[in-house]
Motif scaffolding. Structure first.
Motif, PDB file in Angstrom:
ATOM      1  N   ASN A  44       0.807  -1.225   0.000  1.00  0.00           N
ATOM      2  CA  ASN A  44       0.000   0.000   0.000  1.00  0.00           C
ATOM      3  C   ASN A  44       0.836   1.269   0.000  1.00  0.00           C
ATOM      4  O   ASN A  44       0.530   2.229   0.709  1.00  0.00           O
ATOM      5  CB  ASN A  44      -0.939   0.001   1.211  1.00  0.00           C
ATOM      6  CG  ASN A  44      -1.982  -1.077   1.136  1.00  0.00           C
ATOM      7  OD1 ASN A  44      -2.908  -1.012   0.339  1.00  0.00           O
ATOM      8  ND2 ASN A  44      -1.831  -2.102   1.973  1.00  0.00           N
ATOM      9  N   LYS A 255      -0.708   6.013  -3.959  1.00  0.00           N
ATOM     10  CA  LYS A 255      -1.560   5.027  -3.297  1.00  0.00           C
ATOM     11  C   LYS A 255      -2.467   5.665  -2.237  1.00  0.00           C
ATOM     12  O   LYS A 255      -3.500   5.099  -1.872  1.00  0.00           O
ATOM     13  CB  LYS A 255      -0.698   3.951  -2.629  1.00  0.00           C
ATOM     14  CG  LYS A 255       0.051   3.047  -3.600  1.00  0.00           C
ATOM     15  CD  LYS A 255      -0.899   2.093  -4.286  1.00  0.00           C
ATOM     16  CE  LYS A 255      -0.180   1.081  -5.151  1.00  0.00           C
ATOM     17  NZ  LYS A 255       0.510   0.050  -4.375  1.00  0.00           N
ATOM     18  N   LYS A 258      -6.259   6.047  -2.697  1.00  0.00           N
ATOM     19  CA  LYS A 258      -7.145   4.879  -2.683  1.00  0.00           C
ATOM     20  C   LYS A 258      -7.729   4.665  -1.283  1.00  0.00           C
ATOM     21  O   LYS A 258      -7.001   4.675  -0.290  1.00  0.00           O
ATOM     22  CB  LYS A 258      -6.376   3.633  -3.120  1.00  0.00           C
ATOM     23  CG  LYS A 258      -5.867   3.707  -4.558  1.00  0.00           C
ATOM     24  CD  LYS A 258      -5.153   2.408  -4.947  1.00  0.00           C
ATOM     25  CE  LYS A 258      -4.690   2.460  -6.395  1.00  0.00           C
ATOM     26  NZ  LYS A 258      -4.012   1.198  -6.808  1.00  0.00           N
ATOM     27  N   GLU A 260      -8.939   1.968   0.010  1.00  0.00           N
ATOM     28  CA  GLU A 260      -8.554   0.712   0.651  1.00  0.00           C
ATOM     29  C   GLU A 260      -7.247   0.828   1.424  1.00  0.00           C
ATOM     30  O   GLU A 260      -7.016   0.063   2.368  1.00  0.00           O
ATOM     31  CB  GLU A 260      -8.461  -0.418  -0.377  1.00  0.00           C
ATOM     32  CG  GLU A 260      -7.558  -0.138  -1.548  1.00  0.00           C
ATOM     33  CD  GLU A 260      -8.292   0.406  -2.753  1.00  0.00           C
ATOM     34  OE1 GLU A 260      -7.816   0.176  -3.877  1.00  0.00           O
ATOM     35  OE2 GLU A 260      -9.334   1.050  -2.569  1.00  0.00           O
ATOM     36  N   VAL A 263      -8.292   2.191   4.758  1.00  0.00           N
ATOM     37  CA  VAL A 263      -9.012   1.141   5.473  1.00  0.00           C
ATOM     38  C   VAL A 263      -8.044   0.086   5.996  1.00  0.00           C
ATOM     39  O   VAL A 263      -8.165  -0.393   7.128  1.00  0.00           O
ATOM     40  CB  VAL A 263     -10.075   0.500   4.569  1.00  0.00           C
ATOM     41  CG1 VAL A 263     -10.711  -0.713   5.249  1.00  0.00           C
ATOM     42  CG2 VAL A 263     -11.158   1.511   4.209  1.00  0.00           C
ATOM     43  N   SER A 264      -7.049  -0.276   5.171  1.00  0.00           N
ATOM     44  CA  SER A 264      -6.049  -1.260   5.595  1.00  0.00           C
ATOM     45  C   SER A 264      -5.267  -0.763   6.806  1.00  0.00           C
ATOM     46  O   SER A 264      -4.964  -1.536   7.719  1.00  0.00           O
ATOM     47  CB  SER A 264      -5.085  -1.565   4.442  1.00  0.00           C
ATOM     48  OG  SER A 264      -5.760  -2.184   3.370  1.00  0.00           O
ATOM     49  N   THR A 267      -7.553  -0.911   9.830  1.00  0.00           N
ATOM     50  CA  THR A 267      -7.794  -2.306  10.184  1.00  0.00           C
ATOM     51  C   THR A 267      -6.589  -2.916  10.889  1.00  0.00           C
ATOM     52  O   THR A 267      -6.738  -3.664  11.866  1.00  0.00           O
ATOM     53  CB  THR A 267      -8.125  -3.120   8.916  1.00  0.00           C
ATOM     54  OG1 THR A 267      -9.241  -2.529   8.257  1.00  0.00           O
ATOM     55  CG2 THR A 267      -8.464  -4.555   9.276  1.00  0.00           C
ATOM     56  N   ILE A 491     -16.075   1.997   8.053  1.00  0.00           N
ATOM     57  CA  ILE A 491     -15.357   0.783   7.674  1.00  0.00           C
ATOM     58  C   ILE A 491     -16.298  -0.417   7.663  1.00  0.00           C
ATOM     59  O   ILE A 491     -16.166  -1.313   6.820  1.00  0.00           O
ATOM     60  CB  ILE A 491     -14.170   0.552   8.630  1.00  0.00           C
ATOM     61  CG1 ILE A 491     -13.132   1.658   8.442  1.00  0.00           C
ATOM     62  CG2 ILE A 491     -13.525  -0.814   8.390  1.00  0.00           C
ATOM     63  CD1 ILE A 491     -11.963   1.594   9.403  1.00  0.00           C
ATOM     64  N   TYR A 494     -18.050  -0.110   4.388  1.00  0.00           N
ATOM     65  CA  TYR A 494     -17.119  -0.409   3.301  1.00  0.00           C
ATOM     66  C   TYR A 494     -16.852  -1.909   3.204  1.00  0.00           C
ATOM     67  O   TYR A 494     -16.807  -2.478   2.109  1.00  0.00           O
ATOM     68  CB  TYR A 494     -15.804   0.346   3.533  1.00  0.00           C
ATOM     69  CG  TYR A 494     -14.759   0.105   2.462  1.00  0.00           C
ATOM     70  CD1 TYR A 494     -14.743   0.865   1.305  1.00  0.00           C
ATOM     71  CD2 TYR A 494     -13.778  -0.871   2.627  1.00  0.00           C
ATOM     72  CE1 TYR A 494     -13.789   0.657   0.322  1.00  0.00           C
ATOM     73  CE2 TYR A 494     -12.820  -1.092   1.661  1.00  0.00           C
ATOM     74  CZ  TYR A 494     -12.828  -0.325   0.508  1.00  0.00           C
ATOM     75  OH  TYR A 494     -11.881  -0.550  -0.468  1.00  0.00           O
ATOM     76  N   SER A 495     -16.697  -2.562   4.342  1.00  0.00           N
ATOM     77  CA  SER A 495     -16.415  -4.003   4.357  1.00  0.00           C
ATOM     78  C   SER A 495     -17.599  -4.802   3.817  1.00  0.00           C
ATOM     79  O   SER A 495     -17.427  -5.744   3.044  1.00  0.00           O
ATOM     80  CB  SER A 495     -16.075  -4.466   5.772  1.00  0.00           C
ATOM     81  OG  SER A 495     -14.951  -3.781   6.282  1.00  0.00           O
ATOM     82  N   GLY A 498     -18.014  -4.241   0.018  1.00  0.00           N
ATOM     83  CA  GLY A 498     -16.970  -4.851  -0.805  1.00  0.00           C
ATOM     84  C   GLY A 498     -16.809  -6.336  -0.571  1.00  0.00           C
ATOM     85  O   GLY A 498     -15.716  -6.888  -0.769  1.00  0.00           O
TER      86      GLY A 498
END
Length: 579
Positions: A44, A255, A258, A260, A263-264, A267, A491, A494-495, A498
């Motif tokens: 990422n 990056k 983005k 994600e 979110v990564s 998380t 989140i 979003y989870s 997706g």
């Protein structure tokens, strides 16, 4: 044999102020720091990933650590009793404990794999570095063969059906991996023995409670960090280490556009700090009432982040060395999760001088990292029964018996994961039981319950009684009242939006298995609305009346306590203003 009420043992406390710090450090610094953070950083945006990660630590991780730790410390009681403060959301406690039970089942399975690698590390040559073993197929390719094929890339070798010796050791010898989840197969005897021995070790580390656990974590929390530093120093001296570190750290700012990536980062912080799992509430409850949790929360957050960052140097310096030896790129040898720990990294170790030594050190480090986290999760499960039931506490040897029952029951469920089809059940647990949207939903409900339902201003007054003042009040207010609940709920959305079918390699799980996974996610969060409805029906009160102090017998006492607390705070502030 029962004890008289006067002979009931007093609730345990940390004997030294540093006991809490070491226990939390051991709990936070786990396997995810080695096998998840470095790859996320690499995938990422390299060094750019540190921007959303550090922001997530500052505005979500550390505030959550402070919230949960102070909540337990303020209540000076177990998880269930602590949530009597906000009875409408007491289901959050049940949801967190269910997640802890799920974690206890599958986390130790990872340690059983690690134990097998430790035993195999004393073989010469390392069994994952050569073909010709009973489990190897005709497509097995040794590392020295790949090193001689300088004109072929990793992908080209795979195209010719070449499978590395390390991958076959992992899938065939360790897992005995079947073709699908419907092919459970036989039990892997060696893994079963490992699980039995590991649970015996966990039992003897936890059966006496935090007084004994606090002595164990001084070793299991510090030794892995020292061993990681040793591996980092050795890795950075290897040929090609610079290339691996470059791919790990070089910033790719594009990056950051983005979603994600952000979110990564959030998380990863949630996973590594264990927010919403009730563990920190428990650890904080063992503190003395006036313990400086504010200082410790910041230290814990920094230690966790630094250990993840430093672990990346250990991992990617070794992967850079392997890429150099194989005449390929770091992208081709990098992997995430079990693929990194049990395939890519063992391959790089096999290329080092004295590979048995470095392999033993690496996997022993992993074992200690996992043990710490397992200790705390078992203690959390034990506390759920002991602190929640006076009847259980009335029996002699109640802690030893409850700990034994939990170890046996969770161990029996874990046996399913050491069968030939066990990896598929493991992936269901890993992907659904304690991950993704359910954890963030629990976290959102927790922070909303304390910040909005109970009242953050009232809670700050309780913190003032504990440590004298609330430092960074504006920061905590912004994070706990606005940013964190919004981010957590976002989140969750979003989870869910997706969602993708669960896969292991090219194997797509059947519909029934994915439904089972979603039911496991619901098995925890269902307690949040479920308990709210239950307590409303039981007491006959409105939801507004259930904001604080649920037990009817204690309601008057709680109201008087709160009134006395507020009056004392007002009197104190008047005295200060007069001065």
């Amino acid at each position: 044999m029962k004890l008289s009420p006067s002979n009931h043992p007093k609730r345990q406390k940390w004997e030294k102020p540093f006991d809490f710090l070491f226990a939390c450090a051991g709990y936070f610094v786990g396997l995810g720091n080695i096998w998840r953070f470095p790859y996320l950083c690499f995938e990422n945006g390299g060094g750019a990933f540190l921007i959303p990660y550090l922001l997530s630590v500052a505005f979500m991780g550390i505030p959550f650590i402070m919230l949960e730790t102070s909540f337990g410390q303020c209540c000076q009681s177990g998880i269930m009793k602590a949530w009597d403060k906000v009875p409408l959301f007491k289901g959050v406690a049940y949801a967190g404990v269910v997640c802890v039970f799920h974690s206890n089942v599958f986390y130790i399975v990872i340690l059983s794999w690690v134990s097998k690698y430790i035993v195999a590390s004393f073989s010469s040559p390392l069994p994952w570095s050569v073909c010709g073993n009973p489990w190897n197929s005709e497509n097995c390719v040794e590392m020295n063969v790949r090193m001689n094929q300088t004109n072929l890339t990793e992908h080209q070798l795979n195209a010719t059906k070449g499978v590395s010796a390390a991958e076959e050791f992992w899938t065939k010898e360790v897992l005995g991996m079947s073709s699908g989840i419907d092919q459970v197969g036989s039990i892997r005897t060696d893994l079963l023995v490992n699980i039995l021995l590991l649970w015996i070790g966990v039992y003897f580390a936890t059966f006496k409670g935090v007084k004994w656990l606090s002595k164990v974590v001084y070793v299991t929390a510090t030794l892995p960090i020292l061993l990681i530093i040793v591996v980092v120093v050795r890795g950075c001296t290897l040929e090609g280490a610079y290339d691996g570190i470059y791919f790990y750290l070089v910033p790719d700012l594009t990056k950051l556009a983005k979603v994600e990536v952000w979110v990564s980062a959030a998380t990863q912080v949630a996973y590594s700090t264990g927010i919403g799992l009730a563990s920190l509430v428990l650890l904080g409850s063992y503190n003395q009432y006036h313990h400086n949790f504010f200082r410790d929360s910041i230290l814990i957050g920094v230690i966790n982040s630094m250990s993840s960052f430093v672990s990346g140097f250990a991992v990617f310096s070794s992967l850079g060395f392997m890429a150099k030896q194989l005449n390929t790129t770091v992208q081709d040898v990098a992997a995430s999760g079990p693929g990194l720990v049990f395939i890519a990294f063992p391959q790089s170790i096999s290329l080092l001088p004295f590979p048995q030594l470095w392999s033993s050190i690496f996997f022993f480090t992993l074992l200690l990292l996992g043990f710490d986290s397992q200790f705390v999760m078992v203690e959390c499960a034990v506390n759920f029964f002991i602190d929640g039931s006076a009847r259980i506490r009335s029996y002699r040897w109640h802690r030893e018996i409850v700990t034994a029952i939990i170890c046996v029951c969770t161990g029996l469920v874990g046996i399913l994961m050491v069968t030939e089809g066990g990896i598929y059940f493991f992936e269901i647990y890993n992907a659904y039981a304690v991950t993704g949207w359910c954890i963030f939903l629990i976290a959102a409900c927790e922070v909303i319950a304390i910040s909005w339902v109970y009242g953050l201003d009232l809670y700050f007054k309780e913190i003032t009684k504990m440590i004298g003042s609330v430092k960074g009040k504006w920061w905590l207010t912004f994070c706990l009242k606005f940013l964190t609940p919004v981010l957590s709920l976002a989140i969750v959305g979003y989870s869910l939006a997706g969602f993708r079918p669960l896969k292991v390699g090219n194997y797509v799980f059947p519909l029934w298995a994915q439904c089972l996974g979603h039911l496991m996610s619901l098995s925890s969060v269902i307690f949040i609305p479920g308990y709210a409805i239950y307590i409303k029906l039981k007491t006959g009160k409105s939801f507004a009346e259930l904001r604080r102090c649920v037990p009817p017998k204690k309601e008057k006492m709680c109201i008087e306590e709160e009134r006395h607390s507020l009056n004392s705070m007002d009197n104190r502030s008047e005295s200060f203003s007069s001065v």
